[in-house]
Scaffold this motif. Structure first.
Motif, mmCIF file in Angstrom:
data_model
loop_
_atom_site.group_PDB
_atom_site.id
_atom_site.type_symbol
_atom_site.label_atom_id
_atom_site.label_comp_id
_atom_site.label_asym_id
_atom_site.label_seq_id
_atom_site.Cartn_x
_atom_site.Cartn_y
_atom_site.Cartn_z
ATOM 1 N N UNK A 601 -6.428 21.439 -29.817
ATOM 2 C CA UNK A 601 -5.911 22.634 -28.983
ATOM 3 C C UNK A 601 -4.232 21.626 -27.965
ATOM 4 N N UNK A 602 -4.043 22.480 -28.110
ATOM 5 C CA UNK A 602 -2.286 22.752 -26.833
ATOM 6 C C UNK A 602 -1.779 23.697 -25.843
ATOM 7 N N UNK A 603 -1.432 22.857 -24.761
ATOM 8 C CA UNK A 603 -1.881 24.090 -23.580
ATOM 9 C C UNK A 603 -3.040 24.747 -23.258
ATOM 10 N N UNK A 613 -3.422 18.084 -27.469
ATOM 11 C CA UNK A 613 -2.150 16.824 -28.014
ATOM 12 C C UNK A 613 -1.736 17.114 -27.340
ATOM 13 N N UNK A 614 -1.321 18.289 -25.947
ATOM 14 C CA UNK A 614 0.359 17.507 -25.779
ATOM 15 C C UNK A 614 0.423 16.932 -25.028
ATOM 16 N N UNK A 615 -0.179 16.044 -24.734
ATOM 17 C CA UNK A 615 0.383 14.238 -24.241
ATOM 18 C C UNK A 615 0.273 13.617 -24.913
ATOM 19 N N UNK A 616 0.143 13.395 -26.369
ATOM 20 C CA UNK A 616 -0.700 12.473 -27.571
ATOM 21 C C UNK A 616 0.125 11.522 -27.515
ATOM 22 N N UNK A 617 1.797 12.048 -27.116
ATOM 23 C CA UNK A 617 2.900 10.710 -28.151
ATOM 24 C C UNK A 617 2.718 10.228 -26.875
ATOM 25 N N UNK A 660 7.548 16.185 -29.592
ATOM 26 C CA UNK A 660 8.110 17.860 -28.858
ATOM 27 C C UNK A 660 7.073 18.371 -27.982
ATOM 28 N N UNK A 661 6.235 18.338 -27.798
ATOM 29 C CA UNK A 661 4.862 18.195 -27.368
ATOM 30 C C UNK A 661 4.687 18.166 -25.749
#
Lengths: 667, 142
Positions: A601-603, A613-617, A660-661
């Motif tokens: 999921x994203x957000x 994945x929103x803060x995966x980086x 970019x997420x």
């Protein structure tokens, strides 16, 4: 005289006929027909000149693969001619072999996996000692060891090994790599202050009666033996120093409970429930049908133990048992008292009130078990208790039970089947022994684990793979286990918080939480430090979660540094840097081609089988993400993510999109 | 009784012993009354066991533990996963069709794109076992 000549003539005729029949049969062996059928097919379907000449060159005759290193010569292809020719209209024995790349027929032959008699060219000789197909994953273990890389392809085998681990077969049997048992069951010193006699005798009689998922087996003791053993165990007190350390001022603390009003007490229990949730006890313990199985079930705990012991245990488990899997939690006295009251109160609701008809009272029963041992000390040693439960002055015996390493190399003639009618094969011997351990003789010592038919099959598969006759040029054992278990300052932290009760490192430890072997190549140091301070749910659907240990800043810093510097994978680290591509293209690949949102999921949008994945980086290193998009399995055995094998240019785009997420600086 | 008849007695006795011992060896595994012991041949079908492990790892989170199309993830994706308990659907599909969806993903067969391809994860054999498992265990087909 003439009569004699006539007899001689007649005899010669008979001899001629018999010789003729023998020669005719030798000249038309079974396999000839198969090979002719195969050659006919090749000739008919040859499309190119190369294929045509290959078909022409196929000669009828005994075929053989010689494998000098394995000391084998396999003639199986004499009948099974079509094993590497897919797509033919084949009937057995010409059916092609399923794809088993990277294993090649030239390197492995047939009998290295299938057993049977490689030199024979007739049925049933050739198939006489064949490993049944249903146990075939056993052969994976011959080269791949107990948990070498690549075994995720063998689910029956791996799940069998997990059962072996859980049931602590290593306590009595040596496996490869073992020189002595390093399994430590619960400590029995001071058990008289932990459990009561009724519970102990009931447990010795049949552990499953108290705990369906008990790790301990039924040792098939008679009532006299149980009584004597219980008498002996209840005399094993904690050493005076340790008892002082363990119990300390617990008695004083409990006086707080006496002065609480009913409402205040209820509030304490309520708070205990919160603590129970916060410490993530369910990660290891089951309560009322929910939770993990690393530690004992907590349902019905008030039948087993008492308030004082429980409180002292939760305060400092390692004081009572240095080998416990339970970490030391930093919590206040009130939190601990509440937790203990909560556990006891939960347990009262689920307590069974029935009278136990098999209750064993102190003192020996004169009628029964006259041939049994009467001395608890002797029973403890003779039955092998000492191999899992250490007591001072008693030494475990590494030769107590036959070693399991090399079991598959055993000659069937040397196995004692007793008076049974079990089929004389090694696999049947093992399967039956697992289900009924004393079937081959009353004097055998193996206890009854009560394995189900499914468990029996899985375990037989693992045991049948314990071979030591494979040359080292074929084995792939140990590649994943080249990092030593840490010592020193890091080792102390590992021991204090019992990291390896749940996590795995170098093939040791639990299987509840992720393997840490490559954690340094995986996560960023800064993220890890924050996570250790304040863990959060990366996969929210899991019951098992990382507890908050309230580690100090020094501890989290040391661990994060150690992970980052030591727990690395050369393969991941040495991959060339990826030039990030176009995030727009990456977005399309993410949502349309590879449909990552099925699981990620994203957000809040998308599935949640995989991590959000929103803060995966912030969490994962780019090189790690990149290797995962190719194949997650080499670095995470049993990974749930399918192998995507995404090509490099597309990975560059997807990673650009993922970056970019990075929406906020949340840890 | 004549001498040759007398000599038959030991012969008859040894024949009886021989037959008796053969009969004894031909028996099944002795089972204690309260416990049935199975030989390898009688153990449950391992292909199903194997498929069960794989199903739990890759499929159950969407398709549900018992194949009802009601796994935890079923509620967070726009297209509901297939319900394998519904026999009317399985009957319409051949084994090859089911295998193709697992192998190449839903999109390739004109079905939901949320079903990923497992061609690089599972072997052909494993997919065959899974199809078998889905039909027999989850679809309750004979």
């Amino acid at each position: 005289m003439e009569k004699l000549v006539r007899y001689f003539f007649l005899l010669s005729i008979i001899l001629l006929v018999v010789t003729g029949i023998i020669m005719f049969r030798e000249g038309r062996p079974e396999w000839k027909a198969y090979q002719e059928r195969y050659r006919e097919y090749l000739l008919k379907n040859a499309a190119t000149p190369a294929e045509k000449s290959q078909a022409d060159r196929y000669a009828i005759g005994v075929k053989q693969v010689w494998l000098p290193e394995l000391n084998r010569a396999d003639r199986c292809t004499t009948c099974h001619a079509g094993i590497d020719t897919p797509n033919g209209p084949w009937q057995p024995p010409l059916t092609p072999h399923p794809d088993i790349s990277p294993h090649s027929f030239e390197k492995f032959g047939c009998t290295a996996c299938h057993e049977g008699k490689g030199l024979a060219t007739r049925l049933p000789d050739a198939h006489e000692t064949l490993t049944p197909n249903r146990l075939l994953e056993a052969s994976c273990g011959k080269c791949h060891g107990l948990e070498g890389p690549g075994l995720q392809e063998a689910p029956t085998y791996t799940s069998g090994y997990e059962i072996m681990d859980r049931k602590a077969c290593r306590g009595c049997h040596l496996l490869e790599g073992d020189s002595k048992s390093d399994f430590h069951g619960p400590s029995l010193l001071g058990i008289s202050s932990k459990v009561n006699r009724e519970w102990l005798t009931g447990w010795l009689q049949e552990p499953k009666k108290y705990l369906a998922g008990a790790r301990m087996a039924n040792f098939l003791l008679n009532k006299n033996e149980i009584a004597a053993l219980a008498d002996f165990l209840l005399k094993q007190d904690l050493e005076a120093d340790n008892a002082g350390l363990f119990y300390g001022d617990i008695g004083e603390e409990e006086k707080i409970l006496d002065v609480l009003s009913d409402d205040e007490f209820d509030e304490l229990v309520e708070q205990g429930k919160v603590t129970f949730g916060r410490l993530r006890c369910l990660s290891c313990h089951t309560l009322n049908g929910k939770g993990g199985t690393t530690g004992p079930e907590l349902t019905g705990i008030s039948r087993k133990t008492n308030r004082t012991w429980l409180s002292a245990w939760v305060r400092s488990p390692a004081t009572y048992n240095p080998y416990t899997l339970m970490p030391t939690f930093n919590m206040t006295t009130i939190e601990r008292l509440g937790l203990v009251e909560y556990l006891l109160s939960e347990s009262e609701f689920s307590m069974l009130d029935e009278e136990d008809p098999d209750l064993i009272l102190p003192g020996a029963d004169e009628d029964e078990g006259a041939d049994g041992l009467y001395n608890g000390h002797d029973i403890f040693q003779a039955k092998g208790c000492v191999n899992c439960h250490r007591l001072p002055g008693l030494k475990p015996n590494p030769e107590f039970a036959p070693p399991l390493k090399g079991l598959a190399d055993k000659q069937i003639e040397k196995i004692d089947f007793g008076k049974t009618t079990v089929p004389r094969t090694l696999s049947d011997y093992i399967a039956v022994k697992l289900q009924s351990p004393r079937i081959y003789g009353d004097r055998l010592k193996m206890p009854d684990f009560g394995f189900s038919p499914e468990e029996t099959g899985r375990l037989t598969t693992v045991l049948l793979g314990r071979s030591e006759s494979i040359p080292s040029s074929y084995t792939v054992k140990g590649q994943a286990t080249d990092i030593p278990v840490p010592a020193g300052e890091v080792g102390d932290i590992f021991v204090r918080y019992k990291c390896l009760s749940c996590h795995r490192l170098s093939g040791r430890g639990g299987r509840v939480a992720p393997d840490l072997s490559y954690e340094g190549s995986k996560v960023k140091r800064e993220w890890l430090k924050n996570y250790l301070e304040k863990p959060y749910a990366i996969r929210p659907y899991l019951v098992e979660r990382m507890p908050r240990f309230n580690m100090t800043a020094v501890e989290t810093g040391t661990l994060a540094q150690y992970f980052d510097l030591v727990l690395r994978s050369r393969d991941v680290d040495s991959a060339p840097d990826l030039q990030l591509g176009d995030p727009e293209v990456g977005h399309r690949l993410y949502s349309d081609k590879y449909v990552c949102q099925s699981c990620h999921s994203i957000d809040g949008n998308g599935g949640y089988y995989g991590p959000a994945l929103e803060n995966v980086a912030n969490r994962l290193k780019t090189a790690w993400l990149s290797t995962r998009l190719v194949n997650p399995h080499p670095y995470e055995p049993g990974a749930r993510e399918p192998v995507m094998a995404i090509p490099e240019d597309e990975r560059a785009d997807i990673l650009a999109y993922i970056k970019t997420l990075k929406t906020e600086s949340k840890p | 009784m004549t001498a040759w008849k007398t000599s038959l007695i030991p012969a008859a006795v040894s024949l009886a012993i021989l037959l008796g011992s053969l009969y004894g060896f031909a028996g099944e595994v002795q089972n204690t009354p309260d416990k049935k012991v199975l030989t390898v041949r009688e153990l449950p079908d391992f292909r199903i066991t194997k498929a069960e492990v794989l199903y739990g790892r890759y499929c159950a989170f969407c398709h549900g533990d018992t194949g009802g199309g009601d796994g935890l993830n079923a509620y967070s994706i726009p297209v509901k996963p297939r319900n394998f308990n519904d026999r009317t659907v399985l009957i319409q599909r051949t084994d090859e069709e089911l295998a193709k969806v697992i192998l190449s993903g839903g999109d390739s067969q004109g079905l939901s794109k949320y079903m990923p391809a497992f061609d690089k994860t599972l072997s052909i054999d494993q997919i065959e076992y899974l199809v078998d498992f889905i039909r027999k265990k989850l679809g309750n087909e004979e």
